[in-house]
Write an enzyme that holds these catalytic residues in place. Structure first.
Site, PDB file in Angstrom:
ATOM      1  N   HIS A   1       0.853  -1.207   0.000  1.00 40.24           N
ATOM      2  CA  HIS A   1       0.000   0.000   0.000  1.00 40.24           C
ATOM      3  C   HIS A   1       0.884   1.250   0.000  1.00 40.24           C
ATOM      4  CE1 HIS A   1      -3.163  -2.679   2.128  1.00 40.24           C
ATOM      5  NE2 HIS A   1      -3.590  -2.465   0.910  1.00 40.24           N
TER       6      HIS A   1
ATOM      7  N   LYS B   1     -17.970  -6.529   7.708  1.00 38.55           N
ATOM      8  CA  LYS B   1     -16.712  -7.255   7.940  1.00 38.55           C
ATOM      9  C   LYS B   1     -16.277  -7.118   9.387  1.00 38.55           C
ATOM     10  CE  LYS B   1     -14.060  -7.556   3.648  1.00 38.55           C
ATOM     11  NZ  LYS B   1     -12.887  -6.983   2.974  1.00 38.55           N
TER      12      LYS B   1
ATOM     13  N   ARG C   1      -1.544  -6.449  -8.544  1.00 34.23           N
ATOM     14  CA  ARG C   1      -0.309  -7.173  -8.233  1.00 34.23           C
ATOM     15  C   ARG C   1      -0.039  -8.274  -9.236  1.00 34.23           C
ATOM     16  NH1 ARG C   1      -2.606  -8.226  -2.403  1.00 34.23           N
ATOM     17  NH2 ARG C   1      -4.315  -8.528  -3.872  1.00 34.23           N
TER      18      ARG C   1
ATOM     19  N   SER D   1      -2.938  -7.848   2.792  1.00 33.21           N
ATOM     20  CA  SER D   1      -3.291  -7.704   4.209  1.00 33.21           C
ATOM     21  C   SER D   1      -3.742  -9.053   4.773  1.00 33.21           C
ATOM     22  CB  SER D   1      -4.424  -6.695   4.369  1.00 33.21           C
ATOM     23  OG  SER D   1      -4.032  -5.443   3.897  1.00 33.21           O
TER      24      SER D   1
HETATM   25  O1  PNS Z   1      -8.984  -3.140  -0.033  1.00 33.67           O
HETATM   26  P1  PNS Z   1     -10.219  -3.703  -0.667  1.00 33.67           P
HETATM   27  O2  PNS Z   1     -11.040  -4.445   0.367  1.00 33.67           O
HETATM   28  O3  PNS Z   1      -9.912  -4.512  -1.892  1.00 33.67           O
HETATM   29  O4  PNS Z   1     -11.114  -2.433  -1.153  1.00 33.67           O
HETATM   30  C1  PNS Z   1     -12.352  -2.621  -1.787  1.00 33.67           C
HETATM   31  C2  PNS Z   1     -13.094  -1.282  -1.982  1.00 33.67           C
HETATM   32  C3  PNS Z   1     -13.181  -0.506  -0.691  1.00 33.67           C
HETATM   33  C4  PNS Z   1     -12.342  -0.438  -2.993  1.00 33.67           C
HETATM   34  C5  PNS Z   1     -14.508  -1.599  -2.542  1.00 33.67           C
HETATM   35  O5  PNS Z   1     -15.111  -2.572  -1.742  1.00 33.67           O
HETATM   36  C6  PNS Z   1     -15.424  -0.375  -2.601  1.00 33.67           C
HETATM   37  O6  PNS Z   1     -15.222   0.504  -3.389  1.00 33.67           O
HETATM   38  N1  PNS Z   1     -16.452  -0.341  -1.751  1.00 33.67           N
HETATM   39  C7  PNS Z   1     -17.384   0.772  -1.643  1.00 33.67           C
HETATM   40  C8  PNS Z   1     -18.783   0.385  -2.111  1.00 33.67           C
HETATM   41  C9  PNS Z   1     -18.907   0.516  -3.618  1.00 33.67           C
HETATM   42  O7  PNS Z   1     -18.719   1.555  -4.201  1.00 33.67           O
HETATM   43  N2  PNS Z   1     -19.254  -0.621  -4.263  1.00 33.67           N
HETATM   44  C10 PNS Z   1     -19.397  -0.721  -5.702  1.00 33.67           C
HETATM   45  C11 PNS Z   1     -18.101  -1.136  -6.337  1.00 33.67           C
HETATM   46  S1  PNS Z   1     -18.294  -1.400  -8.067  1.00 33.67           S
END
Ligand code: PNS
Length: 176
Positions: free
Chosen positions: A18, A42, A91, A129
């Site tokens: 990150h 979560k 990645r 993570s």
């Molecule tokens: O670190 P992560 O868990 O891979 O992050 C995922 C994240 C936070 C980027 C994704 O879950 C997100 O954008 N959530 C917000 C809700 C949202 O906009 N959902 C529609 C995505 S197409």
């Protein structure tokens, strides 16, 4: 026009991967907002406040990086912050399918926000993570995978848990 990007994620915990992406993005954009998703569904290891504090410590040296939290749709949050771009790290090919789906869905929801895929340094291409938490829980070394301050926080979590378990185990039984 000020170029603003959002780097969203769970960051539970933040890793050197990150940090590598934060450093790369901060060079390209005028302002970078690292945004932690508040996800009620979560069960994170670190609370939102703990993750904010770790990310603040890790990014102290960048004067165009700030830390924030959000809930709801990412694209709505991006617009509310005046951002034109969302940063996501890729990645390996395995990340791509999910990330592409999310990027295209976000574009459908809000065409004004672009997703920018970035690659971390090869040294972090296998760091996540989830794996960091698993390795640490099973007693493996996470040196070099997370900043020292995150390693210390992980240690405190585990020690805190051990200490509490220990205390409970040693408590004398109550007589009935
Ligand atoms: O670190 P992560 O868990 O891979 O992050 C995922 C994240 C936070 C980027 C994704 O879950 C997100 O954008 N959530 C917000 C809700 C949202 O906009 N959902 C529609 C995505 S197409």
């Amino acid at each position: 026009m000020k170029r603003v990007a959002i780097y969203p994620g769970s960051f539970d915990p933040p890793t050197n991967g990150h940090l590598d992406l934060i450093e790369r993005s901060a060079k390209i954009f005028d302002e970078l907002v690292v945004a932690i998703l508040i996800n009620e569904e979560k069960q994170p290891l670190f609370s939102i406040d703990e993750r904010c504090a770790m990310l603040r410590d890790m990014t102290r040296r960048f004067d165009n990086v700030s830390i924030d939290t959000f809930n709801g749709l990412l694209v709505d949050y991006a617009v509310s912050r005046g951002a034109q771009a969302v940063i996501r790290g890729i990645r390996a090919i395995s990340d791509y399918e999910y990330e592409l789906q999310m990027a295209l869905m976000n574009r459908k929801l809000q065409p004004r926000v672009e997703t920018v895929f970035m690659m971390p340094a090869e040294a972090y291409s296998y760091v996540s993570s989830r794996l960091v938490k698993e390795i640490f829980r099973l007693g493996g070394s996470v040196k070099g995978l997370v900043p020292q301050l995150v390693e210390t926080r992980l240690q405190e979590k585990v020690n805190g848990r051990t200490a509490r378990t220990h205390k409970v185990a040693r408590m004398p039984r109550r007589s009935r």
